[in-house]
Design an enzyme around this catalytic site. Sequence first.
Site, mmCIF file in Angstrom:
data_model
loop_
_atom_site.group_PDB
_atom_site.id
_atom_site.type_symbol
_atom_site.label_atom_id
_atom_site.label_comp_id
_atom_site.label_asym_id
_atom_site.label_seq_id
_atom_site.Cartn_x
_atom_site.Cartn_y
_atom_site.Cartn_z
ATOM 1 N NE ARG A 169 -2.752 0.050 3.580
ATOM 2 C CZ ARG A 169 -4.035 0.375 3.532
ATOM 3 N NH1 ARG A 169 -4.880 -0.406 2.897
ATOM 4 N NH2 ARG A 169 -4.480 1.473 4.100
ATOM 5 N NE ARG A 173 4.954 8.896 -4.514
ATOM 6 C CZ ARG A 173 4.245 9.247 -3.446
ATOM 7 N NH1 ARG A 173 4.823 9.916 -2.454
ATOM 8 N NH2 ARG A 173 2.965 8.955 -3.366
ATOM 9 N NE ARG A 246 -2.299 -6.316 16.581
ATOM 10 C CZ ARG A 246 -1.750 -6.554 17.757
ATOM 11 N NH1 ARG A 246 -2.149 -7.584 18.481
ATOM 12 N NH2 ARG A 246 -0.795 -5.770 18.218
ATOM 13 N NE ARG A 277 -2.008 5.051 12.673
ATOM 14 C CZ ARG A 277 -2.430 4.498 11.556
ATOM 15 N NH1 ARG A 277 -1.899 4.843 10.407
ATOM 16 N NH2 ARG A 277 -3.421 3.614 11.555
ATOM 17 C CD GLU A 297 -3.912 4.348 15.367
ATOM 18 O OE1 GLU A 297 -4.182 5.513 15.011
ATOM 19 O OE2 GLU A 297 -3.810 3.401 14.576
ATOM 20 C CE1 TYR A 345 -5.862 -1.652 6.233
ATOM 21 C CE2 TYR A 345 -3.984 -3.057 5.818
ATOM 22 C CZ TYR A 345 -4.514 -1.877 6.297
ATOM 23 O OH TYR A 345 -3.673 -0.934 6.820
ATOM 24 C CG ASP A 347 -7.713 2.056 2.050
ATOM 25 O OD1 ASP A 347 -7.470 1.795 3.239
ATOM 26 O OD2 ASP A 347 -6.833 2.097 1.167
HETATM 27 N N1 UDP Z 1 3.909 0.646 8.056
HETATM 28 C C1 UDP Z 1 5.169 0.667 8.614
HETATM 29 N N2 UDP Z 1 5.677 1.838 9.092
HETATM 30 C C2 UDP Z 1 4.970 2.991 9.063
HETATM 31 C C3 UDP Z 1 3.688 2.983 8.484
HETATM 32 C C4 UDP Z 1 3.172 1.794 7.997
HETATM 33 O O1 UDP Z 1 5.824 -0.380 8.693
HETATM 34 O O2 UDP Z 1 5.504 4.017 9.528
HETATM 35 C C5 UDP Z 1 3.378 -0.641 7.527
HETATM 36 C C6 UDP Z 1 2.607 -1.414 8.607
HETATM 37 O O3 UDP Z 1 2.816 -2.792 8.404
HETATM 38 C C7 UDP Z 1 1.181 -1.033 8.279
HETATM 39 C C8 UDP Z 1 1.206 -0.984 6.762
HETATM 40 O O4 UDP Z 1 2.497 -0.416 6.474
HETATM 41 O O5 UDP Z 1 0.262 -1.985 8.770
HETATM 42 C C9 UDP Z 1 0.111 -0.146 6.127
HETATM 43 O O6 UDP Z 1 0.135 1.158 6.678
HETATM 44 P P1 UDP Z 1 -1.067 2.173 6.529
HETATM 45 O O7 UDP Z 1 -0.632 3.489 7.068
HETATM 46 O O8 UDP Z 1 -1.562 2.106 5.121
HETATM 47 O O9 UDP Z 1 -2.126 1.512 7.497
HETATM 48 P P2 UDP Z 1 -3.486 2.058 8.158
HETATM 49 O O10 UDP Z 1 -3.466 3.542 8.052
HETATM 50 O O11 UDP Z 1 -4.587 1.390 7.412
HETATM 51 O O12 UDP Z 1 -3.374 1.580 9.558
#
Ligand code: UDP
Length: 365
Positions: A169, A173, A246, A277, A297, A345, A347
């Site tokens: 996802r 870049r 989860r 986060r 979180e 999963y 969005d």
């Molecule tokens: N991820 C990570 N580090 C980060 C952000 C995301 O390893 O700083 C990985 C982690 O496995 C996460 C996945 O990327 O579950 C998808 O992140 P996303 O932010 O898309 O997840 P969401 O916002 O749906 O929780």
Amino acid sequence: MKYDYLIVGCGLFGATFAEQMMKNGKSVLMIDKRPHIGGNVYTESTEGINVHKYGAHIFHTSNEAVWNYIRQFATFNHYVNRPKVNYKGKYYSFPINLMTLYQMWGVTTPAEAEAKLASVRVPIEHPQNLEEWILSQVGEEIYETFIKGYTTKQWGRQPSELPTFIIRRLPIRLTFDDNYFNDPYQGIPIGGYTPIIEAMTKGADIHLGVDFFADQAAWEAKADKVVFTGKIDEYYDYRFGELEYRTLRFDTKVLDMPDYQGNAVINYTDEDTPYTRILEHKHFEFEQGPKTVVTWEYPDAWDRSKVPYYPVNDKRNMELYHQYDALKVDSAHVIFGGRLAEYRYYDMHQVIASALATAQKEFNS
Ligand code: UDP
């Protein structure tokens, strides 16, 4: 009077389906076990700030039809998600982009960055899991700094035990573009998500704080058809066993200061910090007031007493899901949709697309 549809769950799937049906003259009864509509997109105003009660929801899509659809119900602002990473006290640009690689290695051009990456990538021809995939893209050091700790905390298991799609996802870049998403359309609805759900479900009879399973037969008897957006294994009484999720725990505080962290989202990627986060909600809508609302979180183990957030789409759970999925054909009066009933999963934009397609199929049937 018998309704045309009973919709179990007032989240985004249920609300979209309800809106489509009511627009076509159908009657809709909706129930939800929570005391509010909106499912996990629910927002609530605190100190004049729209708080994302179930975690950050940033709307983004490449699907123009979905973008036009959702904008009937709200005006979207120009928010673009540019989270930062804090790894052991040091800040980094994220998702991985040329600024990140500069901060890691001092490389300044795309060519230098590519050369450095080429020297650190772990050659793995057919990556079988999240860890192998990210190592094959960016090597050990980046994996360690940005992915390993965060992913282990987020999913409660090793990245080597997780499917690759979870990490694919995220963009990687070699430009300075730090937009989290590649989609052309992105923003936050001004006023939050709750008014969108209110607008979509206007005209439906809604009962909140209701447990469908406590009186399933009576509820189902109230409508010709049922739309079920809850957990698929629960619908079938867990007969094959329980699907895993989860969950998240949120610690939210109102702080007496105008700005706590200068950004809506900062990820804490080391394994020792227990949260993944910190969200500062006012930045989603560029609010200027003297106070701020901040949420820590924490990912957590799930059990039936907790809110299911993320399906754990590993091999075991997918095999189990397919067993439940096969039962759906025998439930002809029930339409299943959304993250929990499809164990996907999704969005937000994908949920809407799926609900619109499901409604269309229903019109054509
Ligand atoms: N991820 C990570 N580090 C980060 C952000 C995301 O390893 O700083 C990985 C982690 O496995 C996460 C996945 O990327 O579950 C998808 O992140 P996303 O932010 O898309 O997840 P969401 O916002 O749906 O929780």
